[in-house]
Write a protein that holds these residues in place. Structure first.
Motif, short mmCIF file in Angstrom:
data_model
loop_
_atom_site.label_atom_id
_atom_site.label_comp_id
_atom_site.label_asym_id
_atom_site.label_seq_id
_atom_site.Cartn_x
_atom_site.Cartn_y
_atom_site.Cartn_z
N ALA A 93 -23.89 23.26 18.99
CA ALA A 93 -24.47 22.04 18.86
C ALA A 93 -23.25 21.07 19.16
O ALA A 93 -22.16 21.04 18.55
CB ALA A 93 -24.99 21.84 17.95
N HIS A 130 -26.58 16.82 20.89
CA HIS A 130 -26.80 15.92 20.06
C HIS A 130 -26.45 14.27 20.56
O HIS A 130 -25.43 14.46 21.03
CB HIS A 130 -26.56 16.10 18.75
CG HIS A 130 -24.89 16.33 18.55
ND1 HIS A 130 -24.40 15.38 18.62
CD2 HIS A 130 -24.17 17.59 18.35
CE1 HIS A 130 -22.89 15.52 18.45
NE2 HIS A 130 -22.72 16.93 18.18
N ARG A 131 -27.26 13.35 19.94
CA ARG A 131 -26.87 11.89 20.13
C ARG A 131 -25.37 11.52 19.39
O ARG A 131 -25.21 12.34 18.37
CB ARG A 131 -27.95 11.10 19.99
CG ARG A 131 -28.88 11.04 20.58
CD ARG A 131 -30.07 10.17 20.52
NE ARG A 131 -30.73 10.18 19.10
CZ ARG A 131 -31.80 11.02 19.12
NH1 ARG A 131 -32.27 11.66 20.13
NH2 ARG A 131 -32.55 11.31 17.95
N GLU A 132 -24.73 10.68 20.00
CA GLU A 132 -23.43 10.14 19.35
C GLU A 132 -23.36 8.66 19.12
O GLU A 132 -24.16 7.90 19.80
CB GLU A 132 -22.34 10.59 20.38
CG GLU A 132 -22.32 11.91 21.18
CD GLU A 132 -21.78 11.85 22.59
OE1 GLU A 132 -20.53 11.80 22.47
OE2 GLU A 132 -22.42 11.92 23.48
N ILE A 159 -21.30 12.43 15.59
CA ILE A 159 -22.68 12.94 15.43
C ILE A 159 -23.51 11.67 14.76
O ILE A 159 -23.30 11.12 13.91
CB ILE A 159 -22.83 13.98 14.52
CG1 ILE A 159 -22.10 15.33 15.02
CG2 ILE A 159 -24.42 14.27 14.21
CD1 ILE A 159 -22.14 16.49 14.24
N GLU A 199 -29.76 12.85 14.07
CA GLU A 199 -29.52 14.49 14.39
C GLU A 199 -29.17 15.43 13.14
O GLU A 199 -29.53 16.48 13.25
CB GLU A 199 -28.35 14.52 15.44
CG GLU A 199 -28.46 13.73 16.63
CD GLU A 199 -29.42 14.39 17.56
OE1 GLU A 199 -30.27 15.37 17.31
OE2 GLU A 199 -29.68 13.60 18.66
N PRO A 238 -32.66 17.77 12.51
CA PRO A 238 -32.50 18.94 13.85
C PRO A 238 -31.32 19.88 13.52
O PRO A 238 -31.65 21.17 13.68
CB PRO A 238 -32.52 18.25 15.11
CG PRO A 238 -32.90 16.82 14.74
CD PRO A 238 -32.42 16.44 13.28
N LEU A 239 -30.24 19.38 13.16
CA LEU A 239 -29.01 20.39 12.87
C LEU A 239 -29.44 21.40 11.76
O LEU A 239 -28.92 22.58 11.95
CB LEU A 239 -27.84 19.75 13.00
CG LEU A 239 -27.25 19.03 14.11
CD1 LEU A 239 -25.91 18.10 13.88
CD2 LEU A 239 -27.06 20.11 15.03
#
Length: 294
Positions: A63, A84-86, A92, A96, A99-100
């Motif tokens: 991830a 994943h979006r930042e 992170i 997210e 989902p992680l």
């Protein structure tokens, strides 16, 4: 208080790695989830993930930041890469976290920290993870280490067990001490961290010390000054994570991980030079050194 035992071939016989029959599938060797890497440090995810595979885990999931996910997937074609979006700072994104955690529930071990950017979302991810009730070994390194001191109770309650892998500077930050104090008494620092957090604590150095949650201590004579190089810690973390995914308990994974990492350094010191070998060169030596323990 007992003197630490030497980490050598005789000791490791008492801490055998899981053995996998010839007809075993990749599911039998476990899935490792590596949450690592950022725009500035994509190589950390590559090194940690590849090391996990070389340690024998059956499946690898990485991830990582969406900005580097495609490139990482090409560089490590064996992995499933989860983008994943930042945030603007490269951390992170908070959206997210859920989902992680879903990905973590399907893994047999999780490595968190290598190459991540610090920030509030990372701390929220750590809090959510520790409160999730997921029962797998955790390998905690780099960006998350300084965030553990105030999370001692949930970490102690973590059922799957955990390993931390700080160098002296990271250990000093975790314990609220000066680096010079930790360097003067690394074993005492490892004992302190292990007792406070309820984890297997490794402190890296010329002599690496490993302390289990019950206070048992071990010492490994390091693999040489060449191991003090960029990315070396990511490789060690990946090895430990891969061994945990295969079914090794956190202490066994830490002992073997320190040994495999150090012996790879020793071999490269002899074949390449005392300094100047690369962290990526450690990774390919791991399976042969592991040998019969696999």
């Amino acid at each position: 208080m007992k003197e630490p035992r030497a980490v050598d071939a005789d000791l490791l016989k008492r801490f055998p790695l899981p053995r996998h029959p010839d007809d075993a599938g990749k599911e039998d060797r476990g899935r490792l989830l590596v949450v690592a890497g950022s725009r500035e440090l994509p190589g950390a995810a590559l090194l940690a993930g590849t090391a996990g595979l070389r340690a024998g885990c059956g499946k690898l999931q990485i991830a990582t930041a969406a900005s580097i996910a495609v490139q990482l997937g090409i560089a490590v074609p064996e992995a499933r890469v989860i983008p994943h979006r930042e945030t603007e700072e490269g951390c992170i994104d908070e959206s997210e976290i859920a989902p992680l955690l879903k990905w973590a529930k399907g893994a047999q071990a999780m490595l968190l920290g290598c190459g991540l950017q610090q920030g509030a979302p990372l701390e929220k991810l750590l809090d959510a993870l520790l409160a999730s009730g997921i029962d797998i070994p955790l390998v905690l390194d780099a960006a998350v280490l300084s965030k553990l001191a105030h999370r001692a109770e949930p970490l102690k309650a973590w059922q799957g067990g955990a390993v931390i892998l700080p160098h002296a500077g990271e250990m000093a930050s975790l314990l609220g001490r000066e680096r010079e104090e930790v360097e003067a008494e690394p074993l005492a620092a490892a004992r302190n961290a292990s007792e406070r957090l309820g984890v297997t604590a490794v402190i890296k150095g010329e002599y690496s010390f490993i302390v289990s949650p019950d206070g048992e201590a071990f010492r490994y004579r390091g693999g040489g000054v060449g191991l003090a190089t960029s990315g070396s810690g990511d490789v060690l973390a990946g090895i430990v994570g891969g061994l945990c995914a295969r079914g090794a308990d956190p202490l066994t994974a830490a002992l073997w991980g320190v040994h495999l990492h150090g012996e790879a350094g020793r071999k490269l010191s002899a074949s390449v030079g005392r300094v100047g070998f690369l962290a990526r060169e450690l990774v390919d030596l791991v399976p042969r050194i592991m040998g019969g323990g696999a």
